[in-house]
Design a protein around this motif. Sequence first.
Motif, PDB file in Angstrom:
ATOM      1  N   ASP A 162      -6.329   7.120   0.249  1.00 40.86           N
ATOM      2  CA  ASP A 162      -5.638   5.985   0.835  1.00 40.86           C
ATOM      3  C   ASP A 162      -6.722   5.116   1.468  1.00 40.86           C
ATOM      4  OD1 ASP A 162      -4.225   4.149   2.244  1.00 40.86           O
ATOM      5  OD2 ASP A 162      -2.985   5.587   3.356  1.00 40.86           O
ATOM      6  N   ARG A 172      -8.005   0.354   4.193  1.00 43.14           N
ATOM      7  CA  ARG A 172      -9.097  -0.419   4.809  1.00 43.14           C
ATOM      8  C   ARG A 172     -10.469   0.054   4.312  1.00 43.14           C
ATOM      9  NH1 ARG A 172      -5.224   0.097   8.746  1.00 43.14           N
ATOM     10  NH2 ARG A 172      -4.350  -1.858   9.511  1.00 43.14           N
ATOM     11  N   GLY A 203       0.824  -1.200   0.000  1.00 41.37           N
ATOM     12  CA  GLY A 203       0.000   0.000   0.000  1.00 41.37           C
ATOM     13  C   GLY A 203       0.856   1.247   0.000  1.00 41.37           C
ATOM     14  N   SER A 204       1.983   1.177   0.678  1.00 45.35           N
ATOM     15  CA  SER A 204       2.886   2.327   0.701  1.00 45.35           C
ATOM     16  C   SER A 204       3.372   2.651  -0.703  1.00 45.35           C
ATOM     17  CB  SER A 204       4.089   2.055   1.619  1.00 45.35           C
ATOM     18  OG  SER A 204       3.657   1.852   2.943  1.00 45.35           O
ATOM     19  N   LYS A 228      -4.465  -6.459   4.628  1.00 42.55           N
ATOM     20  CA  LYS A 228      -4.932  -6.105   5.975  1.00 42.55           C
ATOM     21  C   LYS A 228      -6.053  -7.081   6.359  1.00 42.55           C
ATOM     22  CE  LYS A 228      -2.127  -2.534   6.221  1.00 42.55           C
ATOM     23  NZ  LYS A 228      -2.262  -1.115   6.011  1.00 42.55           N
TER      24      LYS A 228
HETATM   25  C1  LIG Z   1      -1.213  -0.340   6.063  1.00 37.98           C
HETATM   26  C2  LIG Z   1      -1.538   0.979   5.516  1.00 37.98           C
HETATM   27  C3  LIG Z   1      -0.894   1.471   4.372  1.00 37.98           C
HETATM   28  C4  LIG Z   1       0.294   0.799   3.718  1.00 37.98           C
HETATM   29  O1  LIG Z   1       0.225  -0.505   3.449  1.00 37.98           O
HETATM   30  P1  LIG Z   1       1.543  -1.427   3.387  1.00 37.98           P
HETATM   31  O2  LIG Z   1       1.117  -2.518   2.501  1.00 37.98           O
HETATM   32  O3  LIG Z   1       1.813  -1.852   4.795  1.00 37.98           O
HETATM   33  O4  LIG Z   1       2.657  -0.606   2.816  1.00 37.98           O
HETATM   34  C5  LIG Z   1      -1.292   2.689   3.883  1.00 37.98           C
HETATM   35  N1  LIG Z   1      -2.256   3.401   4.469  1.00 37.98           N
HETATM   36  C6  LIG Z   1      -2.896   2.970   5.564  1.00 37.98           C
HETATM   37  C7  LIG Z   1      -3.973   3.807   6.167  1.00 37.98           C
HETATM   38  C8  LIG Z   1      -2.556   1.751   6.144  1.00 37.98           C
HETATM   39  O5  LIG Z   1      -3.181   1.346   7.230  1.00 37.98           O
END
Ligand SMILES: *Cc1c(COP(=O)(O)O)cnc(C)c1O
Length: 374
Positions: free
Chosen positions: A202, A205, A63-64, A233
């Motif tokens: 973003d 979730r 996600g990053s 997640k």
């Molecule tokens: C976990 C998360 C990310 C990033 O996800 P990763 O796969 O861990 O890099 C981005 N934004 C939010 C709000 C998150 O909880």
Amino acid sequence: MSPSPTVDLRSDTVTKPGEAMLAAMAAAPVGDDVYGEDPTVEQLQDVVADLLGHEAGLFTPTGSMANLIAVRCHVPPGQELLCDASAHIVRAELGAHATLGGVTTRTWASSGAAAAATGESPGPGNQSGPGQQSGSGQLPGQLRADDVMAMVSPHSSPYLVGTACIATENTHNFAGGTVQDLHELQRLADLADRAGVPIHMDGARLWNATAASDATLADFARTATSVQVCLSKGLGAPVGSVLVGPADFIEQARAWRKRFGGGMRQVGVLAAAGLYAIEHHQEDLATDHARAKLLAERCLDAAPGSVFCESVQTNMVMVRVPDADVMVSRCAQAGVAVWAPDKHTIRLVTHRDLTGECVERAADVLCTLLADMR
Ligand SMILES: *Cc1c(COP(=O)(O)O)cnc(C)c1O
């Protein structure tokens, strides 16, 4: 008798793939995805783009990286991204947007989440906490379109940096998994569009936001030009995110993914886990949410004022404690792993690898320790 295994409430990222998911991964048709030839990746990208009501999708390892790519596409070096002061983008991505994209950020303070960021735990016991915000009906982390728009400065001048993008977060992680108000997101989308500023959501979730409200994934996702959702997640896939947006934006994002070192080859084995999770795990999120509420109520019983129950909308509980470090180590000794986002708060996250019995056991441990600490 052997001691019970630790109940891990640190995050919903700790889930492991089960046998059926592993079988789906093993059976996935694959190809070289840098050439766009992995059918399982193509399928995942299409499925997620459809679910979110967007034109195209791009599979990313994290996600990053999806956030990094999206912001890099929206914001030229030296221009700014506006976001919440407690956004994952500015608190938990280790300065990636500045380091790798030359992006500057300016932040708005949202109620409760800002308090959490400064070590003032949100809660009814706190003068500046969300308990005092009931007049405006605002939960921690919820944005107000007017506050955001007041910061927008789209035209750079020799003196002022230009606003090139606004980032929203849904659910809001550091505010305790709260869901953004759909009407407020739509208002922001409308105002930002008129100002010519794109929005990146973003939605790590977003699945939880939908499970906790009447709004569909697409209702939320249509309030942004681009959206990233995590498969790793609560959905329980081992890895991966999908970034969605307009086709020409995703084409540009594809180039940036390669540039950042995220071009992957026979990665259908991972995309298959994501597809499996979307198909089979989405409806279980409601169970995670019910268990978070149970933990919240039990903690509140044991220590009045420790939890603001109204903000427990999804799979997280923020618990106010006198000393978070002490609480984390006492919980660990009693077989419950928790995380402390600041010195007066511990965070509990429910997920699909917990059983009802695990949750009851964790609640008992937390109640005993909370009562002791008072
Ligand atoms: C976990 C998360 C990310 C990033 O996800 P990763 O796969 O861990 O890099 C981005 N934004 C939010 C709000 C998150 O909880």
